[in-house]
Motif scaffolding. Structure first.
Motif, PDB file in Angstrom:
ATOM      1  N   GLN A   1     -11.305  -2.704  -1.659  1.00 43.66           N
ATOM      2  CA  GLN A   1     -11.966  -3.669  -0.821  1.00 43.66           C
ATOM      3  C   GLN A   1     -10.578  -5.292  -0.360  1.00 43.66           C
ATOM      4  O   GLN A   1     -10.549  -5.585  -1.737  1.00 43.66           O
ATOM      5  CB  GLN A   1     -12.859  -4.151  -1.453  1.00 43.66           C
ATOM      6  CG  GLN A   1     -13.743  -3.252  -1.371  1.00 43.66           C
ATOM      7  CD  GLN A   1     -13.730  -2.636  -0.385  1.00 43.66           C
ATOM      8  OE1 GLN A   1     -14.191  -3.048   1.364  1.00 43.66           O
ATOM      9  NE2 GLN A   1     -14.396  -1.068  -0.058  1.00 43.66           N
ATOM     10  N   ASP A   2     -10.512  -5.396   0.296  1.00 44.14           N
ATOM     11  CA  ASP A   2      -9.390  -6.503   0.680  1.00 44.14           C
ATOM     12  C   ASP A   2      -9.560  -7.580  -0.374  1.00 44.14           C
ATOM     13  O   ASP A   2      -9.335  -8.427   0.006  1.00 44.14           O
ATOM     14  CB  ASP A   2      -9.712  -6.788   2.199  1.00 44.14           C
ATOM     15  CG  ASP A   2      -8.946  -7.754   2.971  1.00 44.14           C
ATOM     16  OD1 ASP A   2      -7.635  -7.749   2.727  1.00 44.14           O
ATOM     17  OD2 ASP A   2      -9.202  -9.263   3.134  1.00 44.14           O
ATOM     18  N   ALA A   3     -11.634  -7.630   0.086  1.00 41.98           N
ATOM     19  CA  ALA A   3     -11.870  -9.437  -0.446  1.00 41.98           C
ATOM     20  C   ALA A   3     -11.986  -9.095  -2.469  1.00 41.98           C
ATOM     21  O   ALA A   3     -11.877  -9.563  -3.159  1.00 41.98           O
ATOM     22  CB  ALA A   3     -13.054  -9.378  -0.176  1.00 41.98           C
TER      23      ALA A   3
ATOM     24  N   ASP B   1      -2.440  -4.109   3.198  1.00 46.15           N
ATOM     25  CA  ASP B   1      -3.247  -3.256   4.500  1.00 46.15           C
ATOM     26  C   ASP B   1      -3.095  -2.007   3.890  1.00 46.15           C
ATOM     27  O   ASP B   1      -4.059  -0.811   3.712  1.00 46.15           O
ATOM     28  CB  ASP B   1      -2.633  -2.827   5.231  1.00 46.15           C
ATOM     29  CG  ASP B   1      -2.689  -4.675   6.039  1.00 46.15           C
ATOM     30  OD1 ASP B   1      -3.609  -4.970   6.380  1.00 46.15           O
ATOM     31  OD2 ASP B   1      -2.160  -4.645   7.484  1.00 46.15           O
ATOM     32  N   GLN B   2      -1.880  -1.066   3.242  1.00 49.54           N
ATOM     33  CA  GLN B   2      -1.930   0.156   2.704  1.00 49.54           C
ATOM     34  C   GLN B   2      -2.441   0.605   1.325  1.00 49.54           C
ATOM     35  O   GLN B   2      -3.072   0.946   0.951  1.00 49.54           O
ATOM     36  CB  GLN B   2      -0.748   0.084   2.707  1.00 49.54           C
ATOM     37  CG  GLN B   2       0.128   1.082   3.456  1.00 49.54           C
ATOM     38  CD  GLN B   2       0.021   1.326   4.593  1.00 49.54           C
ATOM     39  OE1 GLN B   2      -0.448   2.583   4.363  1.00 49.54           O
ATOM     40  NE2 GLN B   2      -0.480   1.063   5.772  1.00 49.54           N
ATOM     41  N   LEU B   3      -2.694  -0.411   0.455  1.00 50.74           N
ATOM     42  CA  LEU B   3      -3.567  -0.509  -0.563  1.00 50.74           C
ATOM     43  C   LEU B   3      -5.060  -0.038  -0.199  1.00 50.74           C
ATOM     44  O   LEU B   3      -5.789   0.486  -0.670  1.00 50.74           O
ATOM     45  CB  LEU B   3      -3.573  -2.160  -1.262  1.00 50.74           C
ATOM     46  CG  LEU B   3      -2.319  -2.515  -2.044  1.00 50.74           C
ATOM     47  CD1 LEU B   3      -2.064  -3.624  -2.692  1.00 50.74           C
ATOM     48  CD2 LEU B   3      -2.564  -0.673  -3.788  1.00 50.74           C
ATOM     49  N   VAL B   4      -5.557  -0.846   0.972  1.00 53.59           N
ATOM     50  CA  VAL B   4      -7.041  -1.200   1.303  1.00 53.59           C
ATOM     51  C   VAL B   4      -6.849   1.090   2.321  1.00 53.59           C
ATOM     52  O   VAL B   4      -8.057   1.902   1.549  1.00 53.59           O
ATOM     53  CB  VAL B   4      -6.820  -1.457   2.544  1.00 53.59           C
ATOM     54  CG1 VAL B   4      -8.682  -1.633   3.201  1.00 53.59           C
ATOM     55  CG2 VAL B   4      -7.110  -3.097   2.152  1.00 53.59           C
TER      56      VAL B   4
ATOM     57  N   ILE C   1       0.930  -0.170  -6.512  1.00 58.46           N
ATOM     58  CA  ILE C   1       1.369  -1.195  -5.239  1.00 58.46           C
ATOM     59  C   ILE C   1       2.989  -0.478  -5.615  1.00 58.46           C
ATOM     60  O   ILE C   1       3.098  -0.024  -4.343  1.00 58.46           O
ATOM     61  CB  ILE C   1       2.246  -2.765  -5.826  1.00 58.46           C
ATOM     62  CG1 ILE C   1       0.557  -3.473  -5.434  1.00 58.46           C
ATOM     63  CG2 ILE C   1       3.512  -3.172  -5.236  1.00 58.46           C
ATOM     64  CD1 ILE C   1       0.702  -4.643  -6.152  1.00 58.46           C
ATOM     65  N   GLN C   2       3.152   0.433  -6.594  1.00 57.74           N
ATOM     66  CA  GLN C   2       4.599   0.697  -6.426  1.00 57.74           C
ATOM     67  C   GLN C   2       4.643   2.466  -5.896  1.00 57.74           C
ATOM     68  O   GLN C   2       5.278   2.716  -5.208  1.00 57.74           O
ATOM     69  CB  GLN C   2       4.884   1.667  -8.461  1.00 57.74           C
ATOM     70  CG  GLN C   2       6.293   1.350  -8.419  1.00 57.74           C
ATOM     71  CD  GLN C   2       6.555   1.944  -9.729  1.00 57.74           C
ATOM     72  OE1 GLN C   2       5.761   1.246 -10.890  1.00 57.74           O
ATOM     73  NE2 GLN C   2       7.556   1.960 -10.793  1.00 57.74           N
ATOM     74  N   ALA C   3       3.484   3.025  -5.752  1.00 52.86           N
ATOM     75  CA  ALA C   3       3.510   4.330  -5.506  1.00 52.86           C
ATOM     76  C   ALA C   3       3.627   3.798  -3.514  1.00 52.86           C
ATOM     77  O   ALA C   3       4.126   4.236  -3.242  1.00 52.86           O
ATOM     78  CB  ALA C   3       2.560   4.886  -5.203  1.00 52.86           C
ATOM     79  N   ILE C   4       3.189   3.049  -2.936  1.00 48.85           N
ATOM     80  CA  ILE C   4       3.190   2.420  -2.133  1.00 48.85           C
ATOM     81  C   ILE C   4       4.340   2.023  -1.922  1.00 48.85           C
ATOM     82  O   ILE C   4       5.046   3.163  -0.052  1.00 48.85           O
ATOM     83  CB  ILE C   4       1.844   1.377  -1.096  1.00 48.85           C
ATOM     84  CG1 ILE C   4       0.733   1.744  -1.370  1.00 48.85           C
ATOM     85  CG2 ILE C   4       2.251   0.997  -0.032  1.00 48.85           C
ATOM     86  CD1 ILE C   4      -0.313   0.693  -1.498  1.00 48.85           C
TER      87      ILE C   4
END
Length: 411
Positions: free
Chosen positions: A131-133, A122-125, A92-95
């Motif tokens: 995986q979103d789930a 969305d960017q984590l995916v 998260i921090q990198a994004i």
């Protein structure tokens, strides 16, 4: 037994038991309940404000001799970063880092990000392969962002400095100039300004009326009138000029010239002091305006003093109070025709006098400029105050005439 104890002894017992922790407290309560006999658990629970489950657990510890270790840290749901997503916070921090900025006031260490929670998800995916789930809810992601120190905030305009370095010097110069010419019969002081465009149509202006007035539920009209005003500080006379075009440097100069020409039929005028904001069409660096003022001084043999108010202090310009009266006068009416606008302007009063109202039907060319080589010659005709030359300019007619008579060509 407990009920038979005096209040003092009971309070001492309760206070003593409360100082015990965990297993020691449960075992002590179990001993009291056992000593009490039948109904002991209920009596102890009521007296010491604990549950009977706590006393039963203490009875087990008392009989078995094995204390039960509390594991409060194991209760509840595990944090996602300590479970199946150990690198979530780092990802998260990198994004978010590339889309964040520090607190512009430097009062906190918070970071402000423009990214929404859904965009982070969305960017984590997309970038990190999640995986979103498998990801936690958006509410949990929002909590994690706050824990990392990121806060969503609207992009704000930079707040302007409310006082520039020259402000005090400008005001001192204004006061000195006004005092120097106060009472001089041949000196005229004018305050002028341009008001916001007036939209024509059946639109509400937010005011009140003693009669029922119904306005349109939107104000998408495209018909406007621009307004330029002059306030003569020597007699409190107001001149209002409306135009369907923009208020340009030439329109301003024409209105000043027309008013002085009319005034000269009634009195001698050899000095004109102009107070204004340093607006885009009338500031002392606006070449077309300065050209017109120099020509005006030479033509009418009048000394012109341009004394501007400093930035962010337009409220001190006297004409602003005329605008307030005018807005109060017509804000409960529907200005749905040009005639209605002019009529309300004529019916207002300033210092118990009605203004002179005209409609300028000529269309003025916008963006007119004087070429640099010509303006360099004009600059030699004027005197700018040291340190505040942008806000205080003197134009002496004899200097202007000398240059104009030499055949200087202007654009």
């Amino acid at each position: 037994m407990i009920q038979k104890l005096s209040n003092g002894f009971k309070e001492i017992m309760i206070e003593t038991i409360d100082k015990l922790k965990s297993s020691d407290k449960r075992i002590a309560l179990a001993k009291i309940a056992k000593t009490y006999g039948d109904g002991g658990q209920t009596a102890v629970a009521e007296t010491f404000h604990v549950s009977r489950d706590t006393i039963r657990k203490g009875s087990y510890e008392l009989e078995s001799g094995f204390p039960i270790t509390d594991a409060f840290q194991a209760r509840g749901r595990k944090k996602v970063e300590k479970g199946h997503l150990p690198h979530l916070l780092e990802d998260i921090q990198a994004i978010v880092d590339g889309q964040s900025q520090t607190d512009p006031s430097f009062n906190t260490t918070q970071l402000y990000t423009r990214m929404t929670i859904q965009e982070v998800r969305d960017q984590l995916v997309l970038q990190k392969g999640y995986q979103d789930a498998d990801l936690p809810t958006n509410q949990t992601l929002n909590t994690k962002l706050h824990q990392l120190g990121y806060h969503l905030k609207k992009v704000q305009k930079t707040k302007p400095v409310k006082k520039i370095e020259e402000t005090d010097a400008i005001f001192e110069n204004l006061h000195a100039t006004h005092e120097a010419y106060q009472g001089e019969s041949n000196a005229v002081r004018l305050s002028f300004d341009t008001k916001d465009r007036v939209k024509i149509g059946p639109f509400s202006r937010g005011g009140k009326s003693r009669v029922r007035v119904e306005a349109a539920d939107h104000d998408f009209g495209q018909t406007f009138l621009s307004l330029f005003g002059i306030l003569d500080m020597s007699n409190e006379h107001v001149e209002l000029t409306f135009t369907a075009s923009k208020v340009t440097a030439d329109l301003i100069a024409d209105q000043i010239e027309a008013y002085v020409h009319k005034l000269r039929s009634q009195q001698e005028v050899d000095t004109l002091i102009i107070n204004a904001d340093n607006g885009p069409e009338n500031n002392s660096r606006r070449t077309q305006f300065m050209k017109r003022m120099i020509e005006f001084a030479a033509t009418y043999d009048i000394k012109v003093i341009l004394a501007y108010y400093p930035p962010y202090h337009s409220k001190y310009n006297p004409i602003e109070r005329v605008w307030a009266v005018l807005e109060q006068h017509w804000n409960g009416a529907l200005l749905n025709t040009q005639e209605m606008v002019l009529g309300f302007a004529e019916s207002m009063t300033w210092k118990k006098k009605h203004p002179s109202v005209t409609l300028e039907e000529n269309t003025y060319e916008t963006g007119k400029k004087v070429e640099k080589n010509v303006m360099d010659q004009y600059e030699k005709m004027i005197d700018r105050a040291k340190g505040i030359g942008k806000w205080f300019v003197e134009i002496h007619p004899h200097q202007c005439k000398a240059a104009l008579y030499m055949g200087l060509k202007t654009q």
